[in-house]
Structure formats: structure tokens, C-alpha cells
Design an enzyme around this catalytic site. Sequence first.
Site, PDB file in Angstrom:
ATOM      1  CE  LYS A  15      -2.339  -0.886   3.795  1.00 29.92           C
ATOM      2  NZ  LYS A  15      -1.726  -2.176   4.163  1.00 29.92           N
ATOM      3  NE  ARG A  64       7.573  -2.540   5.897  1.00 28.03           N
ATOM      4  CZ  ARG A  64       6.274  -2.285   6.028  1.00 28.03           C
ATOM      5  NH1 ARG A  64       5.534  -2.064   4.960  1.00 28.03           N
ATOM      6  NH2 ARG A  64       5.717  -2.285   7.216  1.00 28.03           N
ATOM      7  NE  ARG A 117       6.264  -0.053  10.028  1.00 26.08           N
ATOM      8  CZ  ARG A 117       5.041  -0.063   9.485  1.00 26.08           C
ATOM      9  NH1 ARG A 117       4.856   0.508   8.316  1.00 26.08           N
ATOM     10  NH2 ARG A 117       4.032  -0.636  10.096  1.00 26.08           N
ATOM     11  NE  ARG A 141       2.230  -4.535  11.221  1.00 28.96           N
ATOM     12  CZ  ARG A 141       3.322  -4.359  10.460  1.00 28.96           C
ATOM     13  NH1 ARG A 141       4.477  -4.901  10.814  1.00 28.96           N
ATOM     14  NH2 ARG A 141       3.244  -3.656   9.369  1.00 28.96           N
TER      15      ARG A 141
HETATM   16  P1  AMP Z   1       0.831   0.757   9.082  1.00 28.36           P
HETATM   17  O1  AMP Z   1       1.988   1.677   8.902  1.00 28.36           O
HETATM   18  O2  AMP Z   1      -0.351   1.131   8.248  1.00 28.36           O
HETATM   19  O3  AMP Z   1       1.214  -0.685   8.961  1.00 28.36           O
HETATM   20  O4  AMP Z   1       0.337   0.964  10.612  1.00 28.36           O
HETATM   21  C1  AMP Z   1       1.199   0.695  11.690  1.00 28.36           C
HETATM   22  C2  AMP Z   1       0.385   0.553  12.964  1.00 28.36           C
HETATM   23  O5  AMP Z   1      -0.299   1.790  13.252  1.00 28.36           O
HETATM   24  C3  AMP Z   1      -0.707  -0.506  12.921  1.00 28.36           C
HETATM   25  O6  AMP Z   1      -0.235  -1.812  13.202  1.00 28.36           O
HETATM   26  C4  AMP Z   1      -1.651   0.003  14.016  1.00 28.36           C
HETATM   27  O7  AMP Z   1      -1.129  -0.266  15.305  1.00 28.36           O
HETATM   28  C5  AMP Z   1      -1.580   1.520  13.811  1.00 28.36           C
HETATM   29  N1  AMP Z   1      -2.607   1.972  12.854  1.00 28.36           N
HETATM   30  C6  AMP Z   1      -2.396   2.465  11.608  1.00 28.36           C
HETATM   31  N2  AMP Z   1      -3.566   2.764  11.008  1.00 28.36           N
HETATM   32  C7  AMP Z   1      -4.546   2.435  11.890  1.00 28.36           C
HETATM   33  C8  AMP Z   1      -5.971   2.470  11.860  1.00 28.36           C
HETATM   34  N3  AMP Z   1      -6.640   2.893  10.778  1.00 28.36           N
HETATM   35  N4  AMP Z   1      -6.640   2.059  12.963  1.00 28.36           N
HETATM   36  C9  AMP Z   1      -5.992   1.636  14.057  1.00 28.36           C
HETATM   37  N5  AMP Z   1      -4.657   1.544  14.151  1.00 28.36           N
HETATM   38  C10 AMP Z   1      -3.925   1.930  13.083  1.00 28.36           C
END
Ligand code: AMP
Length: 209
Positions: A13, A122, A153, A164
Site C-alpha cells: 500500500k 523490509r 520498523r 498484524r
Molecule cells: P501501518 O503503517 O499502516 O502498517 O500501521 C502501523 C500501525 O499503526 C498498525 O499496526 C496500528 O497499530 C496503527 N494503525 C495504523 N492505522 C490504523 C488504523 N486505521 N486504525 C488503528 N490503528 C492503526
Amino acid sequence: MNIILLGAPGAGKGTQASKISDGFSLPHISTGDIFRENIKNRTPIGMLAKSYTDQGLLVPDEVTCQIVEERLGREDCKNGYMLDGFPRTIAQAEALDKITKVDLVINIDVDFSLLLDRLCGRRVCKDCGESYHITKLNGETKCARCSGELYQRKDDNPETVQSRLDVYKAQTAPLIEYYGKKGIVFNVEGNAAPEAVYAAISAKLNALK
Ligand code: AMP
């Protein structure tokens, strides 16, 4: 145009979002990036978010929806936006429906067997957010795009990645049906190279212009 990018963690994404943002001049809004920025700056939202992100769990809907509503209200979203990583629950999608109209949901579909390796290998640029896979870096530690430092990360470790992926299956995957019923989902096969995935997405976006 108001776009949502949907897909499991590691589906690509973020990579596609930065290409779409450049190609179609849409602001890229990543809730994950917003949380990471807040965590880095030790804000109250960051402190709260960290306890969830470290475990691969979702930050509560109320907090997340408030952040997104504020962000979408800014000037740069007036002519459209692209959401990456939001919504992630049906409740978030319902909240979004109350504040804006979504035109297109791009669902990047990737074999689950690829995701663990993609995420654990990654490396991300700390300045521009570009992602790389360790097998393609040949020891390089700087970003090819902006020379920023690459890092891993904290949530890209096998245990947190598994959590996740479980959260995705239970809470986020149902959104495909939610938006499918509205007739606005565009499914794209995400196993291919990023350039091929982007070619499919940009063809669709050009057709809708
Ligand atoms: P990402 O970078 O999109 O993988 O997000 C990293 C982390 O941020 C996720 O594992 C969640 O803990 C938190 N997070 C990101 N977007 C959301 C969302 N829409 N709702 C809840 N938690 C989120």
C-alpha cells in the site's frame, strides 16, 4: 477523487500510495505514518498509540477517526485525497462515510505466504518513507530516492507481524465486502513487481478521470 488503499500489511500500500500521489497529485494520508510521527515526537497521541503499535494491535477507533477527520479537513484535501491504512475496521468505515464520500477503494490482493518475508525483510527510509527489501539492497544503508537513512520498523518482527496479519484477517478484510456492496472496489493483483501493480492502478485511475 477520494481513494482508499486497502490490503494486508506488506501488500504494498505504501509503495503504491507514493506512486499514485506523485502521478495523480493526491495527498497521501497514512495513519501509520501519522502515528509513527507522533511516537517519534512523544506527543500524548504518540504515547497512547505506541502501546498498540508495538503489539501489532489497532489504535482505538475513536482516536484514529478523530485524527483522520482533522486531516481530511485541511486545505490540501479539498480536491481529493488518498487514504493508506485507514479505515481498518467497519466502525472506522462508517465514521468515514459520515464525513466524506469515497469514490474508489483499491484492494491490493497478495498471497499471505509472501507477507511475513516481505515485512520482516523490509527496510524503510526515515526521511521519505520509501520501502526496500533487504535482499535487494546489497548492503546499501541509504535511500536511493533521497539518501535518507534506512531502518527496520519496530513492528516488522515475526511475532508482531503475525499479530498484524491476524488483526487484518479479523478486522480489516471484512471491509472488502463492505465497500464491495457499494460497488466501488477495484481489485488488483499485488504479487507482481511494484511497477506492474502501479500500471494496473494508473490505468484504472486514468479511465475514471
Ligand atoms: P501501518 O503503517 O499502516 O502498517 O500501521 C502501523 C500501525 O499503526 C498498525 O499496526 C496500528 O497499530 C496503527 N494503525 C495504523 N492505522 C490504523 C488504523 N486505521 N486504525 C488503528 N490503528 C492503526
